[in-house]
Design a protein around this motif. Structure first.
Motif, PDB file in Angstrom:
ATOM      1  N   LYS A  23       0.801  -1.222   0.000  1.00  0.00           N
ATOM      2  CA  LYS A  23       0.000   0.000   0.000  1.00  0.00           C
ATOM      3  C   LYS A  23       0.841   1.282   0.000  1.00  0.00           C
ATOM      4  O   LYS A  23       0.317   2.344  -0.240  1.00  0.00           O
ATOM      5  N   GLY A  24       2.128   1.161   0.320  1.00  0.00           N
ATOM      6  CA  GLY A  24       2.985   2.337   0.328  1.00  0.00           C
ATOM      7  C   GLY A  24       3.083   3.032   1.672  1.00  0.00           C
ATOM      8  O   GLY A  24       3.880   3.942   1.846  1.00  0.00           O
ATOM      9  N   TYR A  25       2.258   2.630   2.622  1.00  0.00           N
ATOM     10  CA  TYR A  25       2.279   3.194   3.972  1.00  0.00           C
ATOM     11  C   TYR A  25       2.191   2.044   4.974  1.00  0.00           C
ATOM     12  O   TYR A  25       1.701   0.968   4.657  1.00  0.00           O
ATOM     13  N   GLY A  26       2.629   2.304   6.193  1.00  0.00           N
ATOM     14  CA  GLY A  26       2.589   1.296   7.236  1.00  0.00           C
ATOM     15  C   GLY A  26       1.175   0.947   7.662  1.00  0.00           C
ATOM     16  O   GLY A  26       0.206   1.631   7.328  1.00  0.00           O
ATOM     17  N   ALA A  27       1.077  -0.114   8.431  1.00  0.00           N
ATOM     18  CA  ALA A  27      -0.217  -0.651   8.854  1.00  0.00           C
ATOM     19  C   ALA A  27      -1.058   0.381   9.588  1.00  0.00           C
ATOM     20  O   ALA A  27      -2.274   0.467   9.377  1.00  0.00           O
ATOM     21  N   PHE A  28      -0.436   1.195  10.433  1.00  0.00           N
ATOM     22  CA  PHE A  28      -1.212   2.105  11.265  1.00  0.00           C
ATOM     23  C   PHE A  28      -1.718   3.322  10.511  1.00  0.00           C
ATOM     24  O   PHE A  28      -2.435   4.145  11.073  1.00  0.00           O
ATOM     25  N   ALA A  29      -1.403   3.419   9.247  1.00  0.00           N
ATOM     26  CA  ALA A  29      -2.040   4.423   8.400  1.00  0.00           C
ATOM     27  C   ALA A  29      -3.422   3.930   7.970  1.00  0.00           C
ATOM     28  O   ALA A  29      -4.255   4.722   7.545  1.00  0.00           O
ATOM     29  N   TYR A  30      -3.650   2.624   8.086  1.00  0.00           N
ATOM     30  CA  TYR A  30      -4.908   2.020   7.637  1.00  0.00           C
ATOM     31  C   TYR A  30      -5.748   1.440   8.768  1.00  0.00           C
ATOM     32  O   TYR A  30      -6.973   1.420   8.663  1.00  0.00           O
ATOM     33  N   ILE A  31      -5.092   0.919   9.785  1.00  0.00           N
ATOM     34  CA  ILE A  31      -5.823   0.281  10.885  1.00  0.00           C
ATOM     35  C   ILE A  31      -5.284   0.817  12.214  1.00  0.00           C
ATOM     36  O   ILE A  31      -4.171   1.326  12.283  1.00  0.00           O
TER      37      ILE A  31
END
Length: 61
Positions: A23-31
């Motif tokens: 996704k280009g960003y780490g997990a905590f950018a999404y969840i």
């Protein structure tokens, strides 16, 4: 540190790495961190490898 804690840390590191790759960003950018721990608990109840479980999860969102 207990084995469970070590496994949780490893899972979250893998989760973050795979999110960055896909996704280009780490997990905590999404969840949220809570979601990551809940996901780890779901992973424990599965018979999949961490990588396969995480890949399947990321592909579903």
């Amino acid at each position: 540190m207990t084995q469970l804690n070590q496994n949780r840390i490893h899972f979250i590191e893998c989760l973050h790495a795979i999110f960055v790759n896909k996704k280009g960003y780490g997990a905590f950018a999404y969840i949220s961190p809570h979601d990551a721990v809940t996901l780890f608990e779901r992973y424990l109840n599965s018979n999949e490898s961490a990588d396969a479980f995480i890949e399947r999860y990321i592909n579903s969102i």
